[in-house]
Design an enzyme around this catalytic site. Structure first.
Site, short mmCIF file in Angstrom:
data_model
loop_
_atom_site.label_atom_id
_atom_site.label_comp_id
_atom_site.label_asym_id
_atom_site.label_seq_id
_atom_site.Cartn_x
_atom_site.Cartn_y
_atom_site.Cartn_z
N TYR A 136 48.70 44.79 39.09
CA TYR A 136 47.31 44.75 39.57
C TYR A 136 47.18 45.46 40.93
O TYR A 136 46.23 46.20 41.17
CB TYR A 136 46.80 43.31 39.67
CG TYR A 136 45.44 43.23 40.32
CD1 TYR A 136 44.34 43.84 39.73
CD2 TYR A 136 45.26 42.59 41.55
CE1 TYR A 136 43.08 43.80 40.34
CE2 TYR A 136 44.01 42.54 42.16
CZ TYR A 136 42.93 43.15 41.55
OH TYR A 136 41.70 43.11 42.15
N ARG A 143 42.88 53.08 41.83
CA ARG A 143 41.40 53.05 41.79
C ARG A 143 40.83 53.41 43.16
O ARG A 143 39.92 54.25 43.26
CB ARG A 143 40.94 51.65 41.36
CG ARG A 143 39.44 51.47 41.43
CD ARG A 143 39.01 50.11 40.88
NE ARG A 143 39.59 48.97 41.57
CZ ARG A 143 39.35 47.70 41.28
NH1 ARG A 143 38.55 47.41 40.27
NH2 ARG A 143 39.90 46.72 41.95
N TYR A 195 39.41 42.33 51.81
CA TYR A 195 40.53 41.38 51.77
C TYR A 195 41.62 41.88 52.71
O TYR A 195 41.89 43.06 52.81
CB TYR A 195 41.13 41.31 50.36
CG TYR A 195 40.36 40.48 49.34
CD1 TYR A 195 39.31 39.65 49.70
CD2 TYR A 195 40.73 40.53 48.00
CE1 TYR A 195 38.64 38.90 48.74
CE2 TYR A 195 40.07 39.79 47.04
CZ TYR A 195 39.03 38.97 47.41
OH TYR A 195 38.37 38.23 46.46
N ARG A 208 30.36 41.91 44.70
CA ARG A 208 30.29 40.61 43.99
C ARG A 208 29.23 40.61 42.89
O ARG A 208 29.36 39.92 41.90
CB ARG A 208 30.01 39.48 44.97
CG ARG A 208 31.10 39.25 46.00
CD ARG A 208 32.40 38.78 45.39
NE ARG A 208 33.45 38.64 46.41
CZ ARG A 208 34.72 38.40 46.12
NH1 ARG A 208 35.15 38.28 44.87
NH2 ARG A 208 35.60 38.29 47.09
N GLU A 317 38.26 32.69 35.35
CA GLU A 317 37.35 33.63 36.02
C GLU A 317 36.13 33.83 35.13
O GLU A 317 36.26 33.91 33.91
CB GLU A 317 38.08 34.96 36.26
CG GLU A 317 37.24 35.98 36.99
CD GLU A 317 38.04 37.24 37.33
OE1 GLU A 317 39.04 37.14 38.08
OE2 GLU A 317 37.66 38.32 36.84
C1 3EB Z 1 38.65 37.97 43.23
O1 3EB Z 1 37.64 37.36 43.57
C2 3EB Z 1 39.10 37.81 41.80
O2 3EB Z 1 39.74 44.17 40.99
O3 3EB Z 1 37.91 44.75 39.94
C3 3EB Z 1 37.45 39.79 40.24
C4 3EB Z 1 36.59 40.81 39.80
C5 3EB Z 1 38.68 40.10 40.74
C6 3EB Z 1 37.00 42.15 39.85
C7 3EB Z 1 38.67 43.89 40.42
C8 3EB Z 1 39.08 41.45 40.78
C9 3EB Z 1 38.25 42.47 40.35
O4 3EB Z 1 39.30 38.67 44.00
C10 3EB Z 1 39.63 39.05 41.21
#
Ligand code: 3EB
Length: 324
Positions: A136, A143, A195, A208, A317
């Site tokens: 990942y 990406r 992050y 989001r 999720e």
């Molecule tokens: C998170 O909140 C959960 O890498 O495109 C959620 C939705 C998550 C999309 C992405 C990752 C992705 O970090 C992980």
């Protein structure tokens, strides 16, 4: 305080409905329960629910074609792109993902649709590899490199999903348009693209939620895969009930934030016009999750799918589309 509705031109005229048979106005047909020719799938095991298919449609004629290894469909101002390739679950996916995103974004740009509205990524063995070698994290690196190279800033990302499958196939699906949607962040969560370093060399490139115009003056809200992340930390490790309650709180917060920012109070709760895809790490947890979600939001459409969440400590999720 109620904000005034944002009055901007938005791409759209889109509806997303469960269970409808695809026809000439179908832009994108997701077959979640059973694979179907001409439809898009996730490559995940079906666990149950009442959302066996999602039909994304426009009141416009759909054209389709192929550009190299990318399949496209276009209806009015919306462009859907799909790229799937056999992927070795033990190899490093970074380079292939970077190349794939570069080709996808180039095709979108040539079609006059450089703005991203929604992205889905399904990749095998998403949690394989330790630390920064995790697939990942390598995916995120590829990406992010492609997005950066093609000039996309943090404000130009879109709602996303990245889930691990058990099939040896990597799938990337993108919905694009000539105009941007409206991105909404969750006040309980650090934006994913911010992050801290401990989660990998490049932060995940997604918003989001992204809102676009729906049919008949409605707003269509596309919510990213939402997990038990508060701030930037995973909460309730090894506790699926605790994680589910945290996901519900994250969704409630994102919904009320969206309702306020978009000036659509009706978006604050999920209802019969809401379609939720629930990704569950352990199939045994699905019955409890389904029961709780139906109790919290009666009338919703739900699909349960067995998939790996992109942090190995996350067990559930939920992504959603809602219209009001
Ligand atoms: C998170 O909140 C959960 O890498 O495109 C959620 C939705 C998550 C999309 C992405 C990752 C992705 O970090 C992980």
């Amino acid at each position: 305080m109620q904000h005034e509705a944002r009055r901007v031109d938005l791409p759209g005229g889109l509806t997303v409905e469960p269970g409808r048979a695809p026809d000439e106005a179908t832009l994108l047909h997701f077959a979640l329960a059973t694979p179907r020719t001409g439809a898009v799938g996730c490559g995940l095991e079906w666990l149950g629910g009442n959302l066996e298919t999602e039909d994304w449609r426009m009141e416009a004629v759909v054209q389709s074609g192929r550009s190299g290894d990318i399949v496209w469909r276009r209806a009015g101002d919306l462009l859907f792109l799909a790229l799937e390739w056999p992927d070795d679950p033990v190899a490093d996916p970074r380079e292939a993902v970077e190349g794939a995103y570069e080709r996808l974004l180039s095709v979108a740009d040539e079609a006059g649709c450089r703005h991203l509205l929604r992205a889905w990524n399904y990749l095998p063995a998403i949690n394989a590899g330790d630390g920064d070698a995790e697939r990942y994290r390598r995916f995120c690196l590829g990406r992010a490199a492609a997005l950066e190279k093609l000039g996309y800033g943090d404000g130009e990302l879109c709602a996303g999903t990245a889930i691990g499958s058990d099939e040896p196939l990597l799938r990337i699906y993108l919905l694009c348009a000539p105009l941007p949607g409206i991105n909404i962040e969750n006040p309980r969560q650090v934006s994913a693209y911010r992050y801290p370093r401990r989660y990998g060399p490049r932060s995940p490139s997604f918003a989001r939620a992204t809102a676009v115009a729906g049919a008949n003056d409605s707003m269509l809200l596309m919510i990213s895969g939402t997990a038990s992340v508060v701030g930037h930390r995973s909460l309730h490790v090894d506790d699926v009930n605790g994680q589910l309650e945290e996901v519900i709180r994250n969704l409630e917060t994102l919904l009320s934030e969206s309702a306020q920012q978009l000036g659509r109070p009706g978006l604050a709760e999920f209802d019969h016009a809401s379609l939720l895809r629930v990704y569950v790490r352990h199939a045994r947890d699905w019955p409890m999750i389904e029961r709780r979600l139906r109790e919290r939001w009666p009338g919703i459409h739900l699909a349960g799918l067995r998939g790996d969440i992109c942090r190995s400590d996350l067990l559930v999720e939920i992504e959603a589309v809602s219209r009001n």
